[in-house]
Enzyme design. Structure first.
Site, PDB file in Angstrom:
ATOM      1  N   ASP A 198       0.862  -1.177   0.000  1.00  0.00           N
ATOM      2  CA  ASP A 198       0.000   0.000   0.000  1.00  0.00           C
ATOM      3  C   ASP A 198       0.904   1.233   0.000  1.00  0.00           C
ATOM      4  O   ASP A 198       1.523   1.577   1.005  1.00  0.00           O
ATOM      5  CB  ASP A 198      -0.890  -0.041   1.252  1.00  0.00           C
ATOM      6  N   GLN A 201       0.719   6.434   1.180  1.00  0.00           N
ATOM      7  CA  GLN A 201       1.446   7.497   1.890  1.00  0.00           C
ATOM      8  C   GLN A 201       2.896   7.620   1.452  1.00  0.00           C
ATOM      9  O   GLN A 201       3.636   8.432   2.009  1.00  0.00           O
ATOM     10  CB  GLN A 201       1.389   7.262   3.403  1.00  0.00           C
ATOM     11  N   LYS A 224      -3.205  12.029  -3.128  1.00  0.00           N
ATOM     12  CA  LYS A 224      -2.230  12.244  -2.049  1.00  0.00           C
ATOM     13  C   LYS A 224      -0.870  12.633  -2.616  1.00  0.00           C
ATOM     14  O   LYS A 224       0.120  12.716  -1.889  1.00  0.00           O
ATOM     15  CB  LYS A 224      -2.095  10.978  -1.204  1.00  0.00           C
ATOM     16  N   CYS A 362      -8.756   6.313  10.238  1.00  0.00           N
ATOM     17  CA  CYS A 362      -9.108   5.051   9.555  1.00  0.00           C
ATOM     18  C   CYS A 362      -8.109   3.949   9.888  1.00  0.00           C
ATOM     19  O   CYS A 362      -7.744   3.136   9.028  1.00  0.00           O
ATOM     20  CB  CYS A 362      -9.202   5.224   8.043  1.00  0.00           C
TER      21      CYS A 362
HETATM   22  N1  7TS Z   1      -3.880   3.365   2.704  1.00  0.00           N
HETATM   23  C1  7TS Z   1      -3.272   4.328   3.413  1.00  0.00           C
HETATM   24  C2  7TS Z   1      -1.950   4.049   4.044  1.00  0.00           C
HETATM   25  C3  7TS Z   1      -3.885   5.583   3.517  1.00  0.00           C
HETATM   26  O1  7TS Z   1      -3.271   6.539   4.207  1.00  0.00           O
HETATM   27  C4  7TS Z   1      -5.132   5.817   2.888  1.00  0.00           C
HETATM   28  C5  7TS Z   1      -5.864   7.107   3.050  1.00  0.00           C
HETATM   29  C6  7TS Z   1      -5.694   4.779   2.141  1.00  0.00           C
HETATM   30  C7  7TS Z   1      -5.051   3.564   2.082  1.00  0.00           C
HETATM   31  C8  7TS Z   1      -6.963   4.953   1.381  1.00  0.00           C
HETATM   32  O2  7TS Z   1      -6.758   5.833   0.324  1.00  0.00           O
HETATM   33  P1  7TS Z   1      -7.964   6.356  -0.578  1.00  0.00           P
HETATM   34  O3  7TS Z   1      -7.341   7.382  -1.449  1.00  0.00           O
HETATM   35  O4  7TS Z   1      -8.467   5.192  -1.345  1.00  0.00           O
HETATM   36  O5  7TS Z   1      -8.981   6.903   0.355  1.00  0.00           O
HETATM   37  N2  7TS Z   1      -5.555   7.835   4.214  1.00  0.00           N
HETATM   38  C9  7TS Z   1      -6.235   8.882   4.712  1.00  0.00           C
HETATM   39  C10 7TS Z   1      -5.817   9.558   5.872  1.00  0.00           C
HETATM   40  O6  7TS Z   1      -4.816   9.277   6.500  1.00  0.00           O
HETATM   41  N3  7TS Z   1      -6.689  10.557   6.136  1.00  0.00           N
HETATM   42  O7  7TS Z   1      -7.650  10.548   5.200  1.00  0.00           O
HETATM   43  C11 7TS Z   1      -7.372   9.509   4.308  1.00  0.00           C
END
Ligand code: 7TS
Length: 404
Positions: A198, A201, A224, A362
């Site tokens: 994943d 980040q 991101k 989350c």
């Molecule tokens: N994995 C990690 C490590 C994340 O930080 C996030 C989103 C996701 C998966 C999911 O990503 P998405 O773009 O599909 O939503 N993290 C966060 C957060 O830390 N605050 O809001 C979203």
């Protein structure tokens, strides 16, 4: 690297909230978008908008070419050997659901034991948990220590239990921990598991080389990393993606269709059912070019300096407890203050113009592990400044005094 020049690319940063200059420190949730990305998407809708892959006319061909070019740019950015190994999705969450669904359909034996780490975002936990539960299988969890560092010995012991899939975050969104994923991937392969990384980040902060890592799958979100929302991706090794069944069915992903039988399109289209978010994919390509226009080491150094200054400033506040103190970290600082609820702190500093995130981010099991209701999290991007860190520290100080 001139941060003031960079900030001119982000007009959204230049505004007052509650009459105070906005200090945007919620970049782990989503980064702001530079003008070049906004303009690329605008240009697409002004001059190029068209559905792709199915038209013979000029606009459709141009849009198709641009979309496929964006795919090549993503492949190059993470050093994927082939552009067809990049599947565009809505983001990390969709990529992970695609994997969990497709891998379990491919082979129910593949989905009875999955190993995750104790620091996963719900997106890299719940799809796997639901998958193993459907199969009557088991979710294994590699633990971490009090600093938020993964316990590699325990990880190896879990591998000996024979998970078919290992799903791990590269960088934790709550702790900032950078996991030693290259070594973790090597160990997982030694034990015959497939590895999903994943990268939600990590993409904006660290260089990614999927061939060097040798991961089987790598997933990420555009929003991101300075790109629009609604676009992200999945990298997978060709031989695996070839074998895997489609995730969603409909237009685009088919080869031939009759009432009796359907055959599927080749990679990557078999995983891209329906009309994709073309404009956002072009914005993602521009975001990658934007990131590449800087010396990435210099950007990392700058972001590390912001993290260090935040830790130093906040550590002087009475009752301060940092959540996540791994030596290898990236992009963010999570903390709580004794006797103060993170939500109250976040709400008060918001009124001072400082945007941070509060709560479980989350990653509820991480909060349970540390026995806390949530944290306050300041997360950084290349456009943040040391002056903003100062504002944050002063705001937290004032809020703490008010709340005690
Ligand atoms: N994995 C990690 C490590 C994340 O930080 C996030 C989103 C996701 C998966 C999911 O990503 P998405 O773009 O599909 O939503 N993290 C966060 C957060 O830390 N605050 O809001 C979203």
């Amino acid at each position: 690297m001139d941060v003031n020049e960079i900030r001119k690319q982000f007009p959204v940063l230049d505004q007052l909230v509650y009459g105070k200059p906005l200090v945007y420190l919620d970049n782990a949730a989503t980064t702001q978008k530079p003008l070049c990305v906004i303009e690329r998407e605008r240009d697409y809708y002004l001059h190029e908008n068209c559905n792709i892959h199915r038209g013979v006319h000029y606009l459709s061909q141009m849009a198709t070419e641009a979309y496929e070019h964006a795919r090549q740019t993503v492949a190059r950015f993470i050093n994927a050997p082939e552009a067809h190994e990049i599947v565009f999705t809505r983001g990390t969450t969709e990529s992970l659901n695609l994997l969990a669904t497709s891998l379990s359909t491919l082979n129910s034996q593949l989905s009875t034991k999955v190993l995750v780490t104790a620091m996963e975002h719900h997106s890299n936990l719940v799809p796997w948990q639901q998958m193993v539960q459907r199969q009557g299988g088991e979710l294994l969890v590699a633990p971490m220590d009090d600093n938020g560092v993964l316990d590699l010995h325990a990880y190896e012991a879990q591998l000996k239990q024979g998970p078919q899939i290992v799903a791990m975050t590269h960088v934790s969104n709550t702790l900032g921990t950078v996991n030693p994923i290259k070594e973790m991937i090597r160990l997982a392969h030694q034990h015959g598991a497939l590895v999903v990384v994943d990268g939600a980040q990590s993409m904006a902060h660290l260089p990614i080389d999927v061939q060097d890592l040798d991961c089987d799958f790598f997933v990420f979100s555009g929003h991101k990393m300075y790109a629009p929302m609604g676009i992200g991706g999945l990298y997978g090794k060709t031989e695996l993606l070839e074998k895997m069944p489609p995730y969603q069915f409909g237009g685009e992903m088919v080869d031939t269709v009759s009432f009796e039988k359907t055959t599927f399109n080749k990679l990557p289209f078999k995983f891209e059912a329906g009309t994709p978010n073309v404009g956002a994919a072009l914005g993602l390509e521009t975001a990658i070019q934007f990131i590449e226009s800087f010396d990435r080491q210099e950007v990392t150094k700058h972001e590390d300096a912001l993290v260090a200054a935040t830790i130093e400033g906040l550590s002087k506040i009475e009752g301060m407890r940092f959540i996540g103190e791994a030596p290898e970290r990236s992009g963010l600082v999570s903390f709580i203050i004794d006797g103060i609820h993170p939500y109250d702190l976040g709400t008060i500093i918001d009124k001072m113009g400082v945007a941070v995130r509060t709560g479980h981010h989350c990653a509820e099991p991480v909060m349970t592990r540390f026995g806390i209701p949530g944290t306050v999290r300041a997360s950084f991007a290349m456009y943040n400044t040391l002056e903003e860190v100062d504002v944050l520290v002063k705001a937290v100080n004032r809020a703490a005094t008010m709340l005690r």
